[in-house]
Write an enzyme that holds these catalytic residues in place. Structure first.
Site, short mmCIF file in Angstrom:
data_model
loop_
_atom_site.label_atom_id
_atom_site.label_comp_id
_atom_site.label_asym_id
_atom_site.label_seq_id
_atom_site.Cartn_x
_atom_site.Cartn_y
_atom_site.Cartn_z
N PHE A 110 -3.40 17.93 37.31
CA PHE A 110 -3.30 19.21 36.78
C PHE A 110 -4.58 20.05 37.36
CE2 PHE A 110 -4.59 22.16 33.13
CZ PHE A 110 -3.32 22.97 33.20
N GLU A 111 -4.35 21.31 37.74
CA GLU A 111 -5.23 22.29 38.14
C GLU A 111 -4.89 23.59 37.29
OE1 GLU A 111 -7.68 24.70 39.12
OE2 GLU A 111 -8.13 23.06 40.50
N PRO A 112 -5.96 23.69 36.36
CA PRO A 112 -5.75 24.75 35.32
C PRO A 112 -5.85 26.20 35.73
CG PRO A 112 -7.76 23.79 35.19
CD PRO A 112 -7.17 23.10 36.03
N ARG A 113 -6.14 26.48 37.12
CA ARG A 113 -6.33 27.70 37.56
C ARG A 113 -5.39 27.99 38.46
NH1 ARG A 113 -11.04 27.45 41.47
NH2 ARG A 113 -10.07 25.48 41.86
#
Length: 487
Positions: A248-251
């Protein structure tokens, strides 16, 4: 009774998949009828697609709207077609130097504008409304660079929404409340399908929407579509599909759009042998995306097992343009065996319309776990330094009159000139040009250097490597796009 019902469901599923497969074959075979020939190179700009957008703006089948502007003031356009309640949203060229799917989008729009495939198009357009934002980063496209004029990666701006391009993407996604999203990119041509020599021609990802990588219905549907598209590509590029790591890459926009409720399919166009401008990969995008849109319209994806998603090999990055295996290399009086991994690096001309090559040795040593688009077993050969042609020439015309094969067979990789024209950026010949006072450095192989040398066997030069391109001197062909200039 349960077994009977299961058999009926499987039967319908197979019928749906068969229909889609038939359509896929037809789409692939008839592709040239719909290919938008005005944009046949990778370095396309906003001005190149404006006439195409204008064409659809004047066509009553389509709705065209300016939905935002880039930092540089260029229009961001949304083109829509169809009347269905399910919204499918495709956006491309978030990174300015990733145009393959942008080209495919206009091929798809040409398909919808044709009189062919009437039944299939009616099924799509009655059930779906298809929206495309073909070039999200036109300023980056103008410079053929990844980032926008703010210097940021738009795909890491989903939280702060600093740039107008990011704000536009978020606003359009929200206004459509899109059911399905296709996040269209290019990846490096040096990715391969894990533990194979095959390039990852297309790579997929159903992005995670949280750190736990949970799979809800939204993400699960994206996985099903990817499984469907992978099955298609195996017919045309067998073994050449990869899958991105789903941390997961929150940006990132893909992860967030998945979180916001749109089943999001990331598509990355990688490499394909002898397809520098990625036109075969463009065709694969066209075929697989249109087929996916059709299966969404027919809802035939619903019965696909998401278990097949994890079976797609992960992306790896172990490809070189040229891999030389086991060459004999003499250094400081000792003999060594060495592999070389060489990449042919593109450098844009100032107008960013085309490019030349400034190749590099990327790695050397034991490269037995790496692969190459082109491979030479050089275990019977010794690496020899390239020498300068003994005569100093005055003009490019004089250089052009040389017999380059003869020069290469004699071990000459450099031609000295009294004066090299100042407006010449690189050598237009399969040999390097050097200035009158330039001293060729002591020969040494190391990563970062331009790969230029010869391979000798029994005292005879049989291969040349000039600016990273392999020349078999036993044949007549010399395919070196350009040499370098050293003043």
């Amino acid at each position: 009774m349960k077994q009977i019902m299961l058999a009926i469901v499987c039967s319908f599923s197979m019928i749906g998949m068969s229909q889609s497969t038939d359509l896929t074959s037809q789409l692939y075979d008839t592709y040239e009828n719909y290919k938008e020939t005005s944009i046949g190179k990778r370095r396309i700009k906003r001005a190149d697609i404006q006439p195409l957008i204008d064409k659809y703006a004047s066509n009553e089948k389509y709705k065209v709207a300016t939905v935002g502007k880039s930092i540089g003031g260029k229009d961001l356009s949304l083109i829509s077609i169809g009347s269905g309640r399910t919204n499918v949203f495709l956006w491309s060229q978030m990174h300015g130097d990733e145009p393959t799917a942008t080209q495919a989008i206009f091929d798809i729009l040409n398909f919808f504008n044709s009189s062919d495939f009437k039944v299939e198009k009616e099924a799509i357009l009655a059930n779906l409304t298809v929206h495309v934002l073909p070039m999200l980063n036109p300023d980056g496209a103008e410079l053929f660079q990844r980032r926008n004029l703010l210097g940021i990666d738009i795909n890491r701006d989903a939280l702060r929404l600093q740039s107008p391009e990011s704000k536009t993407l978020k606003r359009v996604r929200d206004s459509l409340d899109a059911d399905f999203g296709f996040n269209l990119h290019d990846q490096s041509t040096y990715y391969n399908a894990e533990r194979t020599e095959k390039p990852a021609t297309i790579s997929y990802l159903a992005p995670a929407y949280n750190y736990e990588k949970d799979i809800n219905e939204t993400r699960g549907n994206a996985m099903k579509i990817i499984v469907f598209m992978n099955d298609i590509l195996q017919k045309y590029a067998p073994g050449q599909v990869g899958r991105y790591n789903d941390d997961f890459e929150p940006r990132a926009f893909g992860d967030n759009i998945q979180k916001w409720g749109t089943s999001t399919i990331l598509i990355e166009s990688g490499g394909y042998p002898e397809d520098i401008e990625k036109q075969e990969i463009r065709k694969l995008n066209y075929t697989s995306i249109l087929s996916a849109i059709y299966t969404i319209a027919k809802k035939s994806y619903e019965t696909i097992s998401i278990a097949e998603y994890e079976k797609i090999p992960e992306n790896d990055r172990k490809l070189f343009d040229l891999k030389i295996i086991g060459a004999n290399y003499k250094l400081m009086g000792n003999n060594y065996t060495i592999d070389l991994g060489i990449n042919q690096v593109e450098v844009d001309y100032p107008e960013h319309n085309t490019f030349w090559y400034s190749s590099r040795i990327l790695d050397q040593g034991d490269l037995s776990t790496y692969y190459g688009y082109e491979i030479l077993d050089a275990s019977a050969y010794t690496i020899k330094q390239a020498r300068a042609y003994p005569k100093t020439l005055n003009t490019l015309a004089e250089v052009g009159a040389l017999n380059f094969k003869d020069l290469l067979q004699q071990g000459y990789g450099f031609v000295r000139m009294t004066t090299i024209p100042g407006n010449v950026i690189n050598s237009p010949f399969p040999i390097h040009l050097i200035g009158a006072k330039y001293k060729i450095p002591e020969f040494k192989l190391e990563p970062g250097l331009n790969p230029t040398f010869f391979l000798e066997k029994d005292g005879k030069v049989e291969y040349a490597v000039i600016n990273g391109f392999l020349v078999d001197l036993k044949t007549e062909s010399i395919k070196v796009p350009n040499g370098m200039i050293y003043k």
